[in-house]
Write a protein that holds these residues in place. Sequence first.
Motif, PDB file in Angstrom:
ATOM      1  N   SER A   1      41.487  46.309  41.797  1.00  0.00           N
ATOM      2  CA  SER A   1      41.668  44.850  41.864  1.00  0.00           C
ATOM      3  C   SER A   1      40.966  44.257  43.088  1.00  0.00           C
ATOM      4  CB  SER A   1      43.155  44.500  41.905  1.00  0.00           C
ATOM      5  OG  SER A   1      43.809  44.917  40.715  1.00  0.00           O
TER       6      SER A   1
ATOM      7  N   LYS B   1      35.648  35.865  39.043  1.00  0.00           N
ATOM      8  CA  LYS B   1      35.779  35.651  37.595  1.00  0.00           C
ATOM      9  C   LYS B   1      36.008  36.953  36.822  1.00  0.00           C
ATOM     10  CE  LYS B   1      32.766  31.579  37.625  1.00  0.00           C
ATOM     11  NZ  LYS B   1      31.532  30.973  37.046  1.00  0.00           N
ATOM     12  N   ASP B   2      36.061  38.084  37.522  1.00  0.00           N
ATOM     13  CA  ASP B   2      36.252  39.383  36.853  1.00  0.00           C
ATOM     14  C   ASP B   2      37.718  39.608  36.525  1.00  0.00           C
ATOM     15  OD1 ASP B   2      33.600  39.656  37.374  1.00  0.00           O
ATOM     16  OD2 ASP B   2      33.840  41.074  39.028  1.00  0.00           O
ATOM     17  N   SER B   3      37.980  40.500  35.600  1.00  0.00           N
ATOM     18  CA  SER B   3      39.365  40.875  35.294  1.00  0.00           C
ATOM     19  C   SER B   3      39.442  42.374  35.052  1.00  0.00           C
ATOM     20  CB  SER B   3      39.886  40.104  34.079  1.00  0.00           C
ATOM     21  OG  SER B   3      39.116  40.392  32.935  1.00  0.00           O
TER      22      SER B   3
ATOM     23  N   GLN C   1      40.449  37.939  26.204  1.00  0.00           N
ATOM     24  CA  GLN C   1      39.637  37.429  27.314  1.00  0.00           C
ATOM     25  C   GLN C   1      38.147  37.611  27.029  1.00  0.00           C
ATOM     26  OE1 GLN C   1      40.782  39.003  31.122  1.00  0.00           O
ATOM     27  NE2 GLN C   1      42.940  38.476  30.864  1.00  0.00           N
TER      28      GLN C   1
END
Length: 545
Positions: free
Chosen positions: A189, A195-197, A142
């Motif tokens: 979470s 757009k974050d992971s 990613q």
Amino acid sequence: MLQRNNIIEPASLREDPFSPSLPELHLDPQGAVVSSNPSARALFPCLVTPGKSFKDLLHEAEKFGFLSNGIASTIFDALLAGRPQHLFEMRDGRAILLSSLTNGPGLQVLSFTDVSYVMQVTLSRQRDVLTGLPNRLELVRQLEERLASPANDEIAVLYLDLDRFKLVNDTLGHPIGDTLLKLVSDRLSKILGPKDSLARLGGDEFVILQAAGEQPTAAEALASRAIDLIGRTYLIQGHSVQVGVSVGIALAGLDGKTPEDLIRSADLALFKAKSAGRSTFRFFTEAMDQEMQARRSMEIDLQRALVLEQFSLAYQPQYQIDGKRLVGFEALLRWSTPARGPVSPAQFIPLAEDIGMIGSLGEWVLRKACKDAAQWPEPISVSVNLSPLQFKNQKLIDVIVSALASAGLPPHRLDIEITEGALMDDTDATVAILKQIKALGIKVSMDDFGTGYSSLSYLQKFPFDKIKIDQSFIRSLETNPDSAAIVRAVTALGESLGMMTIAEGVETESQLRQITHDGCKQVQGYLTGRPVPQHEATLLVEQMN
């Protein structure tokens, strides 16, 4: 959604593409169905008829629930673009790989391969089993994608490590620890941007890939929020669990241009955050890299030091104030190398603990001190400090007994010194070991008394032979009335409990007069004697006698 990267080609695709075991449709140049096999008709029940356009067939599959909304357009667009393969998902969750081949003049053959199992295997390699989060492999993938985008200057990598998680595992068990990790991942979470992971690298380490925001402000805000949220209490199976989190931050472009560089930089910043007191965050700086290189160099030298015999012991005398009688020495570890010269114990002892060397080093100190003390006459004793980590060694008692036996030193002439750190992690287990040590006839002292939060409670749990008043109180005796009051209180407490009190760090006659007036029984410090090598300590013993 299905990941369309790193697709593993199943064995069935290497077989005859016209195999009747694969669902197949034959289309004419206008995209209408010419023929189909039973497997294709089973894939799209009641929808496959000769003359129907494939586009209409796909839209009907959406209408009747075989495909999710929007999937038909993506499949048809892929065919129009001339892609030989396209991966899509049926409404029931099956992953289907569509392959397009040209057979003869204008005849198009579409085959559909169920790659669900292959995709599950692929995804399992990219996911953490416990939390279902992306693992390190997927995080790197990613990050590579994000770094390739034009807006990569907005990317930040936040490396998180839980504080006190090991204590939860050790005291409450791994099942509760696993549950805690899931709850932590849930909380993290919830604070992610669109757009974050979030990934789990293993153990209690997580990484947030922040993909958008004005940096460094966005990363700082996210780190602060993570620290606040993770630090709130968890209720797990009736247990109230408290942990914290430390965060290291690296910014794309400034702190690394590759995924590996960014993760490494964030990890170095995390180390600095933990060193700063935990439950905080730090941004990466070039100085951190230099410090880590210096630390690594010292690690290598430290691991060689025992073999090269670079360690030695110095002995600082301890006196009975009444009568100025020499009663013993404290063994102090020294390390010197040709390149570095003398290295401060404040530098190398924590490092030895971090790299797992403190056990062998501590055993060397114990054996050497007992051997040297055996050359002194009765009743001169030797005091040896034990690291909190040494109490986790199940063979500690055996090591102590062996050191005494091989040196021929009577147990009552050995004094084991511990700090509160040895009691904080697992008080009951440490107290049990201390009782075994005392049962051998060895004395046990509480070192640096008064500097921790629970000094008094530990005196209730174990009958120490001696209390060492920390030098920070002695140093400020003449300038801080509170320090003088603490020294008086500790000496009175020691006397009431039948424990000897010794003041360490005494450097002036005024300090000596004050502790004598306050009832302190023993003294140690530069005023009465600096640390000296073993042969000088032996000369001092002979002179005093």
